[in-house]
Design a protein around this motif. Structure first.
Motif, PDB file in Angstrom:
ATOM      1  N   ASP A   1       2.549   4.504   1.680  1.00  0.00           N
ATOM      2  CA  ASP A   1       3.036   4.667   3.045  1.00  0.00           C
ATOM      3  C   ASP A   1       3.631   6.060   3.221  1.00  0.00           C
ATOM      4  O   ASP A   1       3.890   6.772   2.256  1.00  0.00           O
ATOM      5  N   THR A   2       3.826   6.434   4.475  1.00  0.00           N
ATOM      6  CA  THR A   2       4.410   7.726   4.826  1.00  0.00           C
ATOM      7  C   THR A   2       5.432   7.515   5.936  1.00  0.00           C
ATOM      8  O   THR A   2       5.130   6.846   6.933  1.00  0.00           O
TER       9      THR A   2
ATOM     10  N   CYS B   1      -3.868   6.786  11.538  1.00  0.00           N
ATOM     11  CA  CYS B   1      -2.882   5.703  11.435  1.00  0.00           C
ATOM     12  C   CYS B   1      -3.379   4.466  12.177  1.00  0.00           C
ATOM     13  O   CYS B   1      -3.652   4.514  13.378  1.00  0.00           O
TER      14      CYS B   1
ATOM     15  N   GLN C   1       3.949   4.713   8.315  1.00  0.00           N
ATOM     16  CA  GLN C   1       2.521   4.424   8.329  1.00  0.00           C
ATOM     17  C   GLN C   1       2.160   3.700   7.049  1.00  0.00           C
ATOM     18  O   GLN C   1       2.606   4.071   5.962  1.00  0.00           O
ATOM     19  N   GLU C   2       1.348   2.639   7.142  1.00  0.00           N
ATOM     20  CA  GLU C   2       0.853   1.913   5.970  1.00  0.00           C
ATOM     21  C   GLU C   2      -0.623   2.250   5.786  1.00  0.00           C
ATOM     22  O   GLU C   2      -1.404   2.203   6.738  1.00  0.00           O
ATOM     23  N   TYR C   3      -1.024   2.551   4.538  1.00  0.00           N
ATOM     24  CA  TYR C   3      -2.378   3.014   4.266  1.00  0.00           C
ATOM     25  C   TYR C   3      -3.308   1.905   3.778  1.00  0.00           C
ATOM     26  O   TYR C   3      -4.307   2.187   3.134  1.00  0.00           O
TER      27      TYR C   3
ATOM     28  N   SER D   1       0.842  -1.191   0.000  1.00  0.00           N
ATOM     29  CA  SER D   1       0.000   0.000   0.000  1.00  0.00           C
ATOM     30  C   SER D   1       0.885   1.251   0.000  1.00  0.00           C
ATOM     31  O   SER D   1       2.106   1.162   0.131  1.00  0.00           O
TER      32      SER D   1
END
Length: 231
Positions: free
Chosen positions: A37-38, A59, A75-77, A35
């Motif tokens: 991510d940030t 998150c 962070q994974e979305y 996905s």
């Protein structure tokens, strides 16, 4: 690319003394979700990454790096823990943040540190857990040593509690802590070497070694009294 992976459901409540805790589950080991991510920053532990995620609006999932990517926190979305976008093998562990009550100070806790000992098995197995209780080292993930009869200890909620049980059991140096179908199970392993010369058996256990306790330094002697002033 898609791949199968071992799903972990240990719940960790890890925090430094000066921080509040965040509750999270380890969902996938040595994988990240494909996905978006940030980057949330560079932090030492998965617990620190969980706190970054907890303080970031929206998150729910995050990855924490190890090995060459130790300290990286993203962070994974993805929409849920099954990662419908697919998994990619990488030097990250994938976590789910749990709903938690209002932050409260933690009186103790564990600090998860990458170990420099990366010469046994694959690097992502190698973690040293240093805490206020028993310290221990994860040698191999998803395997037990095929050394014959083991000794069952009490069921516990975390690897730390299993390490404490091992420390309180006579002659225990190696232990297993279960996940998935073996969740909460804690066993003494009677092999005599971290290399398990008897051979490895794939199972829903992680194989750990208890580390020697570091003795506390003795209190310093009081300074002698000052001599009386000269007449």
């Amino acid at each position: 690319p898609s791949r199968t992976f071992t799903r972990y459901i240990h719940t960790y409540m890890l925090a430094n003394l000066s921080h509040t805790s965040a509750s999270f589950d380890l969902v996938g080991s040595a994988v990240e979700c494909l996905s978006n991510d940030t980057l949330l920053g560079n932090v030492l532990t998965p617990a620190g990454c969980a706190r970054r995620c907890e303080s970031t609006p929206g998150c729910e999932f995050f990855v924490s790096g190890f090995g060459d990517k130790a300290g990286r926190c993203y962070q994974e979305y993805t929409a849920n823990e099954t990662c419908i976008e697919g998994w990619e093998v990488d030097l990250y562990d994938f976590y789910k943040l749990n709903d938690s009550p209002a932050d409260t100070p933690v009186d103790g806790g564990s600090t998860l540190l990458p170990s420099p000992e990366l010469d046994t098995h694959v690097s992502y197995d190698q973690w040293t857990y240093a805490s206020t209780d028993a310290s221990f080292h994860r040698i191999k993930a998803g395997y037990e040593c095929d050394d014959g009869a083991n000794t069952k200890l009490r069921d516990v909620d975390t690897p730390q509690e299993c390490a404490d049980s091992c420390a309180n059991y006579g002659n225990c140096t190696f232990f297993l802590y279960g996940f998935n179908t073996k969740r909460k199970q804690c066993w003494v392993e009677w092999t005599h070497s971290a290399d398990c010369p008897e051979g490895w058996e794939k199972d829903d256990f992680d194989f750990y070694m208890l580390l020697p306790a570091v003795p506390r330094a003795p209190p310093s002697s009081p300074s002698p009294p000052a001599p009386p002033p000269a007449p």
